[in-house]
Each structure stands twice: as structure tokens, then as C-alpha cells.
Design an enzyme around this catalytic site. Structure first.
Site, PDB file in Angstrom:
ATOM      1  N   ASP A 189      11.532 -42.208 -25.757  1.00  0.00           N
ATOM      2  CA  ASP A 189      10.014 -42.628 -25.549  1.00  0.00           C
ATOM      3  C   ASP A 189       8.829 -43.123 -25.427  1.00  0.00           C
ATOM      4  OD1 ASP A 189       6.934 -42.507 -24.926  1.00  0.00           O
ATOM      5  OD2 ASP A 189       7.215 -40.326 -26.330  1.00  0.00           O
ATOM      6  N   GLU A 192       7.736 -38.475 -17.719  1.00  0.00           N
ATOM      7  CA  GLU A 192       7.231 -37.927 -19.071  1.00  0.00           C
ATOM      8  C   GLU A 192       7.566 -36.461 -19.068  1.00  0.00           C
ATOM      9  OE1 GLU A 192       4.656 -40.538 -20.860  1.00  0.00           O
ATOM     10  OE2 GLU A 192       6.357 -41.998 -20.874  1.00  0.00           O
ATOM     11  N   ASP A 211      -0.254 -33.790 -19.840  1.00  0.00           N
ATOM     12  CA  ASP A 211       0.455 -35.034 -20.888  1.00  0.00           C
ATOM     13  C   ASP A 211      -0.923 -36.174 -20.924  1.00  0.00           C
ATOM     14  OD1 ASP A 211       1.589 -37.245 -22.721  1.00  0.00           O
ATOM     15  OD2 ASP A 211       3.210 -37.467 -20.633  1.00  0.00           O
ATOM     16  N   LYS A 263       2.251 -51.419 -24.019  1.00  0.00           N
ATOM     17  CA  LYS A 263       2.509 -50.427 -23.134  1.00  0.00           C
ATOM     18  C   LYS A 263       1.701 -50.230 -21.870  1.00  0.00           C
ATOM     19  CE  LYS A 263       4.155 -45.617 -21.215  1.00  0.00           C
ATOM     20  NZ  LYS A 263       4.169 -44.663 -22.345  1.00  0.00           N
TER      21      LYS A 263
END
Lengths: 620, 179
Positions: free
Chosen positions: A25, A184, A206, A85
Site C-alpha cells: 500500500d 485500494e 476510503d 503521491k
């Protein structure tokens, strides 16, 4: 009548060695690596420390990753890259829109991609991510006691093609064999579904440090079908921190032009406040001599605009799924930012039920990725698990007048291929510019430009006479390739969509080379090991296929040819000449192409014939 | 490379009769079965060729499934099998009642943003459109089964109108949410 022998699905005739695979992850704030041991997924500690590796890279005398890098956040902000990211697969223009207060110095590289100016040179977000991945892989290798055969890497479901490609590039740089890019929320659903034996429709909410996803899935006997997905790939807990930091700055009279170091300490103070407010009603603040406090109510008011944005995306996802919210059995919370009580309350309110957070929202994605990696690498039969995922954003082309024509709509199940025909606008037109776009808006300028290429050599005809078929293909990683063909003449053009802001293959190759300059023999050794592993796989695969179907589907000559090619590959596989091995692998795969097609066709025939057999009295 | 010998007719891909009335449960069941067998995840450890073939086949299956599952796309596909291109709203109806209905629904939609309770009115409009769409499905099935492609095309054109209207309803609902 000869009865066909069919082995049980997923069971290879010979048991093979257990392969090493991990799920990763790669998060905005923290990253994790997990693997399956004795049937149970578990996250691994990184460098003997905590399982949560802060996604921070510091470029100094040496490259530091994680907590050690974090120590430089305030003292050396320009060389300490945090939340990279957020910059993956984005252009400098996009980055500027992310917020005015970014404690970095950027430069634009030739491809329009942002790079961070550091004392170690200009660093792209892809390179920084690769450093994080390398450390995670090392931890995986230590825990599994050997080199990895592959990894599943998770990406936000709402990542567009450029962001996905950037992630894959980072993995390539880190030397990872990527088994799959996995969304994800889907990863979380796997971990959840398998752990709790959940059935029915679930929503996965999420909210991470920098990205937000909502996915609606239907779980039924091991089938994880994504009905719809939505989100925002630039929305997360970082925004909460910035809202609080802005408030603090206003209170203590700090100006707009803070130096990067002050910005960082403000952001850290804000984050500290956020964490305290998950437990307490009031949090004290002390920053460079200024003292104050912030209540949970005020905090809620500051973050509400962001939380409300996520709720709107949820509503749309529910509509896109074609269901009503009462049909949703459970809402699963994923991502560190769902620890914020305000988020939980508002999510509960929207869905009309208390959301579940039984599994650690920080770890559940990595656990799901590990489960998927274990299946894909071949350790476990995948019979009890099938993932049907979708693309999050529509894909299309620019047409006359700056409008977008959608070819593949959002929430289409992948992999998918779709073609559409276009024609010329002018008499005698011999070339056509093909502009590939991603997004839901009508105007080209409102959507994401993914790539542009030109189909040349169209024979001159009157306007509207040429027939150009453009085919979009999206693979199981959600990555797009586009080809165009003029049908009357057969002129063809094909591109793997290399996003406008990504790295091209040459750049990746160059970076790979640069990272090995200190150890040339390393690179040689790696290439050799890779080819040997690949050779082993090809041999195992083809031998099994020949045993199973060879006699039936091949003539004696064809069978013999394949056997010879295999023997030759066997003979070189243990040599130290990686090029010779590669050549023979290529030869075997060329020779076996026809066999592969015939096998596939035979399986399709069997599957179709089996349709009427497998439904007797089965309640589905 | 030899092409896949998968059936080109979407219905044959799931061993179903070519008809507008599809047993959706059976369709879904067969779809899932094919996915379980041929999904690229099942070919992860196989050769590059096998992976390519699996992706190609499953991409076809996904497209076929999406077309058969949707009442509108299924009707379009059946007409395209019969040589009628119905992917664009080419068929023009002379049905005056329908044209009137079309106009009044469009007006209703345009006025909704100013209504006291726009969501309630949207829901009502949506319900109406769904009912009309469903009735047209029956109509289409009848004409198609009777082999009257012209009437079937006209039913489809009307279905397309309602489907578009429903999309607009959804879009408006989304926009109202954003306010």
C-alpha cells in the site's frame, strides 16, 4: 466417444515451490507491506520498526526513507519530500492548483512534469516513490527470506491513467515485478469480505492522506464485483491539516509568505491538533511562542467543506451503482483520515448506518493486496476469489469543436476493448490527430489530456469518405492503450498511452541504469536471475500444457517442434548468458503461439458446452 | 496469430437464445462462470501469449455482457444484428402524442430547478419516465418478435428519448446536490 480429461480448476498437475509475494500500500502519508503466511495476511515491520512507514524521503548525503527522513522535515524542508503521491502523474500546472502553500522548490522537466529541487539534484515524484518502494521490498525480502517473485501495488480507485502509469513506473524503477495494480477500496473489500464472510452490497469509504475513494461493491460467494466508484485524487487528511494550519497562521498573525521550514512546523502542529481531537474535545496549540487552543466544533467547521465534498461523491457513486442507499448492508471505513469523529458521524448520517472499522483502517488495504498477490503468484488457487473492477473515469477522444466523445464510460468493467469509427473533415485530408482524454466533462479543456498521436498516410479522399477505427483497450491494471486504423487502406498507428506527464520508456531505462552505475555487476546479475526465473516459468508452463493438451491439439510434427524448442531452452537456462536465455524464451514463445490459441479456443468451447450442465438446480 | 474462435454473436457467447427477453439471472450466472475461468487474474502465472488471449476474450465478454444487460443496448444490438443501425437517434417518429409528451417532459425538467421542492418533482418525473421506458420495452419485444423492424426501431427511438431524459434527471440531481 473419447472423454476429455479436465483437471480441477486452478490445480496444476505438479505442486510447485511456494513463491514469495507481497502486497504494497503506497500511501500518501504512510506505506505498508504485507504478505500471507499460513493462510493469513499480515503486515510486516519495516527496518525492525513499526509497520507504518512514513512516506517521506530525505535527500542528503545519503537517501533516507521513513522516520529517519521525517526528522529533517522542519530543519531541511526542501530536501525532505513528503506526500509525493499527490504529485504522481501530474503536470506542474496541476500541482500549482493543489494549493499555494507547498514547501518545495519545483522545476519543470522536458515533459512538463514537476521535479523537486534537492541538494541531490532534481528528483521526480516517481523516483521518490521508488525509494519508498525499495525499502518496503527489502522488508518483504527479509521477512520471506529471499528475493520476491512479485508484488501487488495498490492505487486509489480514482487515479487516472497518468497516475496509474506513474505508479507502475515507480515500481519498475524499484525493480519490482508488478503482478497487478489493485484499487485500494477493492483491496480493502477483499480483506474485509474474506475475513468476515461478508455477503451483499457494501460501500468502502476510503479517505487517506491525499486521496479519497468511494466504491460500491457486490460480494457474492467470493466474487467481488465493483458496481461503481468515485472520488477525488486530490482530497484527504492533508487538506484538513492545511485548513487548520491556515487558521493557526491567521490567529498568530503569521503572514502569507512563510518560509518552507515555518510552513512545515505549522503543518505538523496542525496534524498534532487533528490527532488529539479524535480523542479530546479541545486541543492546545503552542507554536513559536504563540499559545492557543482549538475545539472539536471549530475543527469540524474547518474541515466540513472537504467532508461534504466526499459525501457528494458518495451520492453519485450510489446513483451510478443503480441502487438505493438502503440496499447497502455495510459501510467499511478505510484510511487514517476516517479516524476523525466528524468524518464518521457524517458518513453514518449519509448511509443511515454506523460504519464498520473492525479491521485497522491503516492496514486493511495492504492486507487485501497481500491476499491478491498470493493468488496471482500462484500460491493459492483463485477459485474462491474473483475481482471484477471498473475504470473510474470515462475515456474518450477530441472531436470537432473541442468536444469530447466518450468511447468507454466510467464504471465499465475491465479489461475492456471498444472501437469507434471516425471520418475526415476536409477533402484530401491525409493525417488525423488523435487526442486521448479522460474525464466526464464535455469540453476537452475540462478533461485530462492523456496523450496525442497522429495517424498519417490516409489516402486522399473526399471529406467523410475515410473510415478511421480507433480502438481503446484497458487492461486489468486499468491502463489504456490506443490504436487507430484507416479501414479502406489499412494504414495503422498504435500507442501505449504514455501520459503527457509521465516518463517515457527511455527515461525509465535511463533512471534504472543510473541507479545501478555503482554496481554494474548488480545489473548483470539481476538480468540473469530474471531471465532464469522466466525460463523456468516458461518451461514449467509449456510442459504442463503439452502433457495436458499437446497430443490432442497438435500434429506430431508440431509437437516435436515444440519439444525441441523446449529442450534447447532447458540446455541454456543455467548458463550465465542472459541474452541467449532471452533469445530462446522468445523462440519458444514464437513456436508455441499457435498452440496457445488452440488451447484457449478449446477451453472456450468447453466452457460454452458446459453452460447448460452447470446450472442444474443451482440457486444463483 | 490465430484469432480467438469465440462466437461473434453476443447471445451465443453466453449460449442464450437471440431474443429481447433475456433471463438476466442466467446471463449473470454464465458471465460469472466465464469470468471465473478466463479472467486475466487466472492467467497471471501463464505465458504472455496466454495472458493476451485471456484479456482479449474477457474484454469481448465484458462488452457483450454490458450490451445484453442493458435494456437499451440490447435492443440496439438486436436491430444491428438485423442490419439496422440504431446507435444514433436517426429514426424520427411521427407519433404526435409522443412528440407532445416529449415536449411537456422537457419543459417539466427545465422548470424543476426553480421548484419549491425540486427533489420531489425530480423523483416524480423519474418515476414517469421509468414507467414509460418499461412499457416501451414490452412494445419493442413484441415488434421484434413479430419481425416488424420498422416498428421496433420506432419503439427503440422512444426508449432512447426516455433513457436520455433519465440521464439528464440524474445529472440534474447531481447538480442540485452540488449547490
Amino acid at each position: 466417444m473419447v472423454l476429455l480429461q479436465i483437471s480441477e480448476p486452478g490445480q496444476s498437475p505438479e505442486p510447485h515451490q511456494r513463491r514469495r509475494a507481497v502486497g504494497i500500500d503506497l500511501g500518501t502519508t504512510n506505506s505498508l507491506v504485507a504478505t500471507v503466511r499460513s493462510g493469513t495476511p499480515e503486515t510486516l515491520s519495516v527496518e525492525g520498526e513499526s509497520h507504518l512507514l512514513p512516506s517521506v524521503v530525505h535527500y542528503g548525503e545519503e537517501v533516507l526513507v521513513g522516520r529517519k527522513a521525517m526528522e529533517f522535515a522542519v530543519s531541511d524542508p526542501l530536501n525532505t519530500l513528503i506526500s509525493v503521491k499527490r504529485f504522481m502523474g501530474r503536470g506542474l500546472e496541476d500541482v500549482k492548483k493543489l494549493g499555494s502553500r507547498l514547501p518545495y522548490e519545483f522545476r519543470e522537466n522536458s515533459g512538463g512534469m514537476p521535479e523537486f529541487r534537492t541538494s541531490a539534484g532534481d528528483i521526480s515524484p516517481v523516483e521518490a516513490s521508488a525509494e519508498i518502494l525499495k525499502l518496503l521490498v527489502e522488508s518483504g525480502e527479509q521477512a520471506l527470506d529471499g528475493g520476491l517473485d512479485g508484488a501487488v501495488i495498490t492505487v486509489p480507485a480514482y487515479f487516472d491513467d497518468a497516475q496509474r502509469q506513474a505508479t507502475k513506473d515507480a515500481a519498475t524503477l524499484a525493480g519490482i515485478n508488478v503482478l497487478r495494480l489493485l484499487n485500494e477500496p477493492t483491496a480493502a473489500a477483499i480483506a474485509y469480505g474474506l475475513d468476515k464472510g461478508e455477503e451483499g452490497i457494501i460501500a468502502v469509504y476510503d479517505l487517506g492522506g491525499g486521496t479519497f475513494d468511494i466504491s460500491i461493491l457486490r460480494l457474492s460467494r467470493g466474487v467481488f464485483e465493483v458496481l461503481s466508484t468515485g472520488g477525488d485524487s486530490a482530497l484527504g487528511g492533508d487538506d484538513f491539516d492545511r485548513a487548520v494550519a491556515t487558521w493557526i497562521a491567521e490567529q498568530c498573525g503569521a503572514g502569507e509568505d512563510l518560509d518552507p521550514s515555518r510552513q512545515r512546523s505549522l503543518l505538523q502542529a496542525a496534524r498534532e491538533v487533528k490527532h488529539q481531537l479524535t480523542e479530546k474535545d479541545v486541543a492546545p496549540i503552542e507554536i513559536s511562542g504563540w499559545r492557543g487552543e482549538i475545539s472539536r466544533d471549530l475543527f469540524s467547521r474547518l474541515i466540513d467543506p472537504y467532508v461534504d465534498k466526499t459525501l457528494r461523491a458518495c451520492k453519485r457513486a450510489i446513483r451510478d451503482a443503480g441502487i438505493s442507499s438502503s440496499e447497502i448492508r455495510n459501510v467499511v471505513l478505510v484510511g487514517g483520515s476516517t479516524r476523525t469523529p466528524r468524518v464518521r458521524d457524517k458518513v453514518a448520517q449519509l448511509f443511515g448506518k454506523t460504519p464498520l472499522a473492525d479491521l485497522d483502517p491503516d492496514r486493511v488495504v495492504a492486507l487485501g493486496a497481500a491476499l491478491q498477490a498470493n493468488v496471482l503468484v500462484g500460491n493459492k488457487s483463485g477459485d474462491d476469489m474473483l475481482l471484477l473492477d471498473v475504470i473510474p473515469l470515462s475515456l474518450g477522444l477530441e472531436t470537432m469543436g473541442g468536444l469530447t466523445e466518450k468511447i468507454i464510460h466510467r464504471n465499465t468493467t475491465i479489461p475492456v476493448a471498444k472501437a469507434q469509427e471516425f471520418t475526415t473533415f476536409k477533402d484530401g485530408q491525409t493525417a488525423m490527430s488523435i487526442h486521448v482524454l479522460q474525464g466526464e466533462r464535455e469540453l476537452v479543456s475540462d478533461n485530462r489530456s492523456l496523450a496525442q498521436f497522429v495517424l498519417r498516410g490516409i489516402p486522399p479522399m473526399i471529406a467523410g469518405a475515410a473510415k478511421i477505427r480507433v480502438t481503446f483497450r484497458v487492461d486489468a491494471d486499468g491502463l489504456l492503450s490506443v490504436s487507430a486504423k484507416e479501414l479502406t487502406s489499412g494504414v495503422e498507428a498504435h500507442i501505449e498511452v504514455k501520459p503527457s506527464y509521465g516518463l517515457d520508456d527511455r527515461q525509465v531505462a535511463k533512471m534504472l541504469k543510473a541507479s545501478y552505475t555503482h554496481a554494474k555487476e548488480d545489473m548483470q546479475a539481476r538480468a540473469l536471475r530474471e531471465q532464469q526465473v522466466e525460463a523456468g516459468r516458461v518451461i514449467e508452463d509449456l510442459s504442463a500444457a503439452l502433457n495436458q493438451d499437446g497430443k490432442e491439439l497438435l500434429s506430431d510434427t508440431e509437437y516435436h517442434c515444440l519439444e525441441v524448442a523446449l529442450e534447447e531452452l532447458e540446455a541454456v537456462r543455467d548458463s550465465s548468458d542472459h541474452r541467449a536465455i532471452a533469445r530462446h524464451i522468445e523462440m519458444v514463445s514464437k513456436t508455441s503461439e499457435e498452440f496457445a490459441s488452440r488451447r484457449m479456443n478449446a477451453s472456450i468451447r468447453r466452457a460454452l458446452a458446459g453452460h447448460s450442465l452447470d446450472e442444474v438446480e443451482r440457486d444463483f | 496469430m490465430t484469432a480467438l474462435e469465440s462466437p461473434s454473436n453476443y447471445f451465443d457467447m453466453f449460449s442464450l437464445p437471440t431474443s429481447y427477453d433475456v433471463d438476466l439471472r442466467q446471463l449473470e450466472h454464465r458471465y460469472v462462470n466465464l469470468q471465473k475461468q478466463f479472467h486475466p487474474d487466472r492467467y497471471a502465472g501463464k505465458s504472455a501469449q496466454d495472458q493476451r488471449l485471456a484479456i482479449q476474450y474477457i474484454a469481448d465478454i465484458n462488452q457483450a455482457y454490458a450490451a445484453l444487460k442493458s435494456p437499451l443496448l440490447r435492443a440496439q444490438y438486436l436491430l444491428s444484428l438485423a442490419g439496422v443501425d440504431a446507435s444514433h437517434e436517426t429514426a424520427v417518429t411521427r407519433d404526435m402524442d409522443f412528440l407532445m409528451e416529449q415536449m411537456s417532459l422537457r419543459e417539466a425538467l427545465a422548470d424543476i430547478s426553480d421548484a419549491a421542492d425540486p427533489f420531489a418533482e425530480l423523483a416524480e418525473l423519474e418515476q414517469k419516465a421509468v414507467a414509460s421506458f418499461n412499457a416501451l420495452q414490452q412494445e419493442f419485444a413484441g415488434h421484434y418478435a413479430a419481425g416488424d423492424l420498422e416498428l421496433a426501431s420506432e419503439s427503440l427511438a422512444k426508449m432512447q428519448f426516455y433513457s436520455k431524459l433519465l440521464n439528464e434527471v440524474e445529472q440534474l440531481e447531481h447538480e442540485l446536490d452540488e449547490l
